[in-house]
Each structure stands twice: as C-alpha cells, then as structure tokens.
Design a protein around this motif. Structure first.
Motif, PDB file in Angstrom:
ATOM      1  N   LYS B 182      28.930 168.303 -12.763  1.00  0.00           N
ATOM      2  CA  LYS B 182      28.784 169.459 -11.806  1.00  0.00           C
ATOM      3  C   LYS B 182      29.817 169.668 -10.570  1.00  0.00           C
ATOM      4  O   LYS B 182      30.296 170.401 -10.403  1.00  0.00           O
ATOM      5  CB  LYS B 182      27.451 169.612 -11.228  1.00  0.00           C
ATOM      6  CG  LYS B 182      26.360 169.761 -12.571  1.00  0.00           C
ATOM      7  CD  LYS B 182      25.114 170.210 -11.849  1.00  0.00           C
ATOM      8  CE  LYS B 182      23.955 170.314 -12.935  1.00  0.00           C
ATOM      9  NZ  LYS B 182      24.121 171.039 -13.865  1.00  0.00           N
ATOM     10  N   ASN B 183      30.003 168.243 -10.417  1.00  0.00           N
ATOM     11  CA  ASN B 183      30.976 168.031  -9.269  1.00  0.00           C
ATOM     12  C   ASN B 183      32.254 167.333  -9.800  1.00  0.00           C
ATOM     13  O   ASN B 183      32.189 166.259  -9.575  1.00  0.00           O
ATOM     14  CB  ASN B 183      30.034 166.924  -8.267  1.00  0.00           C
ATOM     15  CG  ASN B 183      30.542 167.484  -6.796  1.00  0.00           C
ATOM     16  OD1 ASN B 183      31.838 167.910  -6.781  1.00  0.00           O
ATOM     17  ND2 ASN B 183      29.899 166.863  -5.640  1.00  0.00           N
ATOM     18  N   LEU B 212      29.323 176.788 -10.556  1.00  0.00           N
ATOM     19  CA  LEU B 212      29.769 175.686  -9.469  1.00  0.00           C
ATOM     20  C   LEU B 212      30.807 176.014  -8.628  1.00  0.00           C
ATOM     21  O   LEU B 212      31.499 176.854  -8.816  1.00  0.00           O
ATOM     22  CB  LEU B 212      30.092 174.429 -10.647  1.00  0.00           C
ATOM     23  CG  LEU B 212      28.934 174.021 -11.654  1.00  0.00           C
ATOM     24  CD1 LEU B 212      29.698 173.194 -12.708  1.00  0.00           C
ATOM     25  CD2 LEU B 212      28.035 173.527 -11.015  1.00  0.00           C
ATOM     26  N   HIS B 216      36.893 170.728  -4.872  1.00  0.00           N
ATOM     27  CA  HIS B 216      37.677 169.699  -4.898  1.00  0.00           C
ATOM     28  C   HIS B 216      38.825 169.778  -5.806  1.00  0.00           C
ATOM     29  O   HIS B 216      39.102 169.092  -6.736  1.00  0.00           O
ATOM     30  CB  HIS B 216      36.679 168.682  -5.039  1.00  0.00           C
ATOM     31  CG  HIS B 216      35.514 168.395  -4.357  1.00  0.00           C
ATOM     32  ND1 HIS B 216      35.410 168.192  -3.152  1.00  0.00           N
ATOM     33  CD2 HIS B 216      34.253 168.474  -4.918  1.00  0.00           C
ATOM     34  CE1 HIS B 216      34.479 167.936  -2.455  1.00  0.00           C
ATOM     35  NE2 HIS B 216      33.539 168.304  -3.653  1.00  0.00           N
ATOM     36  N   ILE B 241      31.106 163.160  -6.428  1.00  0.00           N
ATOM     37  CA  ILE B 241      32.064 163.418  -7.472  1.00  0.00           C
ATOM     38  C   ILE B 241      31.600 162.678  -8.624  1.00  0.00           C
ATOM     39  O   ILE B 241      31.645 161.556  -8.514  1.00  0.00           O
ATOM     40  CB  ILE B 241      33.372 163.663  -7.115  1.00  0.00           C
ATOM     41  CG1 ILE B 241      33.833 164.982  -6.357  1.00  0.00           C
ATOM     42  CG2 ILE B 241      34.399 163.710  -8.178  1.00  0.00           C
ATOM     43  CD1 ILE B 241      34.969 164.669  -5.653  1.00  0.00           C
TER      44      ILE B 241
END
Lengths: 337, 337
Positions: B182-183, B212, B216, B241
């Motif tokens: 997800k990250n 999402l 980043h 992350i």
DNA sequence: ATGAAAGCGCTAACAC
DNA sequence: GTGTTAGCGCTTTCAT
C-alpha cells in the motif's frame, strides 16, 4: 540545396582552392582572407561534403568496428558495449567516426566485411577477435589493410590488444587456492578460442604449482543456457568440487541460475569466481569475485595502434597487453573486513 | 591500387555506363553482356567506391545513431546496447550501415551533430531521446532532415517510437498493490524526462485508483551512486514503505547495493520492482520482478519509420508505441509456483 | 542495347 | 598569396 565550397568561394570573391586551403588549415592564405572566409563558413554553417572529400583524398575518415552481436538481452556481459564506447570516443577525439557492424553469424561477418571494408567506407578496422575466420584475416593482411584485433586472434600473428589472460586466470586461481579451495572446476568458453586457452593455461599453472590437479575443465559456448547445463554437470559429478571459476562474464549468469535453482549458497556450498566484472556483481549477496579487465584502455590502445597503422607507421609493439585486477568480493569465501 | 568501374569497363569491352547499369540492376543491358560483366565483377572482387557513388547520387547509405554513452561499466542497463544491435541489424538488412556516435556531454552531442549530420555522412538519424536539446531538434526539423527518436523527446512533437511508459508503470504498480503493498515508493529518473513523467503518471494513476496515496516519488539522475543515496533516503524516512519501484534499470543497481549493505531482504523487508529487465535479474534470490521492454521491436520500428521518412513518405503514425510485459519474479512477494 | 560526356564537391599540382 | 585546372570514381542524361 546544400551549400558547397563553390558558394563560399563566390561569396568570398576567392577561388575554391583558397577556400579549400582555409578549410584544411593549410598555409598560403593571407591573414585577412582567411579570416573573411572563416567568417563566411561559420555564417553559412557550411560543412564540406564528406563523400566529395573522401573521393578526392581517398580517405573516409571512418573506422569500422566489427564485434559480436551484443547488447542482446541474452548477454549479461558488458564487455563489447564498453569496448565500443571506448573506441568511439577515442576515434571521435581524432576526428574519426565509427562505422559499426555487429555480426551474429559467419555470413554476417562476411557481408560486414564486404560492405564495410570494400568501397573504402572505412580506413581501418577494429575487429573483435574470434569474429573473423583465418581466411578473411589473411586476406586483410594480404591486402595490407590496416586493422587491429581486440583479443588474440586465431593463429595469425597480427597487431592486437588484449589483457593478460594467463595472468588473470592464474591470479584468480591462486586467490581461490589461498582461500583453501583445492578442488576447483573451471567453466570456460570454446576450446578453440585463444583467450580460452590462455585462461586455461593460467588456471592449470596455478593449480599445478600448488600441487593440485587441474582436471576439471569444462568447455562451453558463451550461451547462458548451455552454461547452466554445464554447471549442473559440474555439480552433479560429485567430484568434491568446492569452487567454480567461470572464465567469462557470459557464463556467470548460467551458473548463478543453477545456484539459485538448486539452492546452492556461495561460498559455503560452492564458491564462484568470474573472469570479467559487471556492475551488478557487487549487488549479489555475497558479491561475486571477479577478474576485472581494463576495457577502456583496451579500446583506446586499439585505436592508437590502428592510427599508427593507418599512418603507414609500424607500431613498436605487435601486441599490447594489459594487466587485470581481481576484485575480491564474498563469493569465494574471502574474509571481507 | 584498387580496381574501379573503369577497369571493369575496359576488361569487359563496354562503357562505364553499362557497367554502372549492371551494378545497379538497371534495365537496358543485354542478357549476355550483363552476365559477362557480372562474372568479371565477381572474379575481380570489385566493389564500387562508396564515396564516389555517394557523391554522384547524394546519398551515403549510412544512418547515424546518437545514443548516450553506453556500455560503460557504470551502467547496468542493457537498453542502449540492445537497441543499437537491433538498429544495426535492421539497417544492414536494407543495405545501410550505422555511423555511431555516443554522447556523454552536451558538447559531445553538438559535435556529434556537426560531424555526423553535416557533410552528408548520413542520410538519416536515430536519436536516443533526451540526447538532443530542443534547439537542435528544431534545427533538424527545420532542415527537414529525416530522423526518428527512440523515446518521446522533450516537448517537440516528432516521429518517435517508445514503449507505453504510462501503461507499464501502471501495470507494475497494480501488481504491487495486488500483492498487498500500500505504501509504495517510486524511485525514478530526472523529472524533466518525458519517459519519467509518464512512468510517474502510470504509478500515480494506479495508486490513486486503488485509493492509495502516491506521495513518495523520488527523482534521481541515472547514476548508481545517486540512486543508492536516494534509496537510503527512502529507507530512512520511516514512512512505512514496503516496496520500491525503481523505474529504470540503471537505478536498480544502486538500490540493490543499499539492500545488501543494510541487509534488507526482498521481499519481506522491502519489495523491489524494476522498469527495464536485465538477464542477471533472474539470478538474484529472489529474482527481481521487472517491466520488460521489447527493445528489438523498438529498434526495428525506428528504422522502419526512418526509411519511410528518408524515402520522402509520410509515415502513417507519428509515434509507434509498444506494450510492455511484466516479468514476475520473487522480489515483490509474488507467490511463485 | 550501348556509348559518350557532363557533373557531383572536393583537393592538389601547377601556374602566376 | 591566390587562381586555374585536372582529376577522384561513380551516375545519369542524351545520343546513337
């Protein structure tokens, strides 16, 4: 319509001859005239026609490069691309362009040979050894065409640049031995290649001098799949081998694939050393110890030699050999501080 | 002394014109004569002088290729070498040779531009996008010089071939999301590159559609050391992350190096995906999941387009876009059967 | 079907 | 110091 020397001459109120002298920086032109013509050339963005000049001076200002089909996704070695880059740069610095020919098969080589060499498309040739057959090489020599090989060619003795293959293989083998390996297998290229023979020689020397038996030598084409197969053979022959020396970058991929498949851990289950380095080698865990070749130097030296030859001079050395360097990483069991 | 058309003519008791017709397969030559001349040509191993022909027909039969400095040991991507190979082959099949120019700096590009393009050394150009500045591109277009870019160029709209960067990045991101990430951090090239922008777009789309946050995104030059630094930044920013999408082959080396240094395991500690495949990627444990680009097709399409342009035709499509393929390996947590 | 000759854009030898 | 001229090896009209 492109602008020609005639245009410049007329606009400058001089003859083509004078313009030509200016272009080529030859003496015999008045300072004022030269300046004026130069200015005109710059203003009109004039560039002499390469074909016309080539026809007149019988030079193309191109050098041909014939190397194996590279950049292929099936090749994991960066050797030829790196060499090509070095050669291109060095040539460019001398106002020469590179005419490229990548050859996959024998016929390719021949057609490259015909189109590039004939018709004066190039003034000289840099050839990846193992690319040409003896007949073609002999023909080139017979015609007294300037060329230099990268890597020692077949039997023919001609100008070439290369690394010290014997020494490199020897150093690496000694490194392996020093780390305690006694039963080392060498996985190498086709037996007919001089570079392969030299690497085998270095390996054999080091082993013999250490009182070890260099009995496990496996010849294999530079082809990942085949390398993998051969690697399996090595692993399954149960000879108590503790290290594999893959004597060419292209073979390493095959070995690594098998190691992965069979869950072989480096260096405990089996050590791995490579002849030829690659930027990704240091990313493996452990990193792959490799013999690093000074490819840039090879390329530059090849061009230097070629220019001498093209200038009708006789280079002082028929061959130029560079030393290799071992890049020690963890794949052979070295104690990395 | 090299043998010329005149020699053939005299030996064959015909005029140069007739020999020329034979050479070029033109009609208007008696069957018997043609055969006789052909035989003579073969026997004497005659090849027409390229400069002379070039001067007469105003064509060089060379196409220039301008790509970034490649094959450098500091580059872990095989993209440009592979492209070069494809282009060379396709050109050779059409009786064209490749004049190579690798450019490292802006000045290099300019000098390449001058020497290669001017003076009619080449009849057309294949240019690695991002190589030329706008001014030069505009100049080329203004002069109506045939060229095609590989990769979408700056702002200028011209003929180019490329992969679907948006789609590729999107597919990979979706793959990552499907695996539970997800990250996700995206590590990508310079923000000014169109390809980079497209990949970012694909990434952003996929993330957004999945609800999402594509926050980043790290831009970074295509340079291993810098990629490593940026990767460390990603790791240490503690944003939770779980996956890094390195959106160019050249960046992957930097990431892997950091993973190794910091003992980060894929995919558990951090997943890694690449845009651009490499033969060694499947050798890592786990293998590195990558977006694979059909580089051969790109190269061939570029040459096809270029030939159309050179022939004065207008290609049906201004751009040719190829689909990418995801090669799923273990680095992102996929359940490999 | 074939020959003759002009010309492509440049350099180089020779004249002035 | 600069102009003139004759090629370099090929293609390409234009005759025949």
């Amino acid at each position: 319509m492109a602008i020609t020397i005639k245009d410049i001459a007329e606009l400058g109120n001089v003859s083509k001859g004078t313009v030509s002298r200016v272009i080529n920086g030859e003496p015999g032109v008045g300072e004022e005239t030269r300046r004026r013509i130069l200015k005109l050339i710059k203003e009109l963005d004039y560039q002499p026609n390469a074909s016309a000049r080539g026809l007149a001076v019988k030079r193309s200002n191109n050098i041909g490069v014939i190397i194996p089909h590279t950049g292929n996704y099936s090749m994991s070695s960066a050797y030829w691309p790196a060499l090509l880059t070095a050669v291109t740069e060095k040539a460019a610095a001398n106002d020469y362009n590179i005419l490229l020919s990548t050859a996959r098969s024998e016929e390719d080589v021949d057609s490259a040979y015909r189109t590039i060499l004939r018709g004066k498309r190039v003034d000289g040739l840099v050839i990846g050894a193992e690319q040409f057959g003896d007949e073609q090489l002999v023909e080139l020599m017979f015609k007294n065409f300037p060329f230099v090989m990268v890597g020692k060619g077949p039997d023919i003795s001609h100008y070439y640049v290369d690394v010290d293959n014997v020494g490199g293989a020897r150093k690496m083998t000694e490194h392996l031995i020093k780390l305690g390996h006694k039963n080392i297998a060498m996985l190498t290229g086709p037996e007919t290649y001089p570079s392969v023979r030299d690497r085998v020689k270095g390996f054999t020397q080091a082993m013999t001098e250490a009182g070890l038996n260099p009995e496990h030598i496996y010849y294999c084409p530079y082809w990942t799949e085949k390398a993998a197969l051969t690697c399996k053979e090595i692993i399954h022959n149960k000879a108590g081998i503790t290290a594999i020396f893959a004597a060419a970058g292209d073979l390493v991929g095959g070995v690594l694939k098998v190691f992965k498949e069979e869950k072989i851990r480096m260096p405990d289950d089996l050590a791995l050393a490579s002849f030829d380095d690659h930027p990704l080698f240091e990313c493996f865990v452990p990193g792959i110890t490799a013999v690093s070749q000074p490819i840039n130097l090879l390329g530059e030296a090849a061009v230097d030699q070629l220019f001498l030859l093209m200038g009708g001079k006789v280079p002082t050395a028929k061959k130029i050999i560079f030393e290799t360097e071992i890049i020690v990483r963890g794949s052979c069991g070295a104690n990395l501080s």
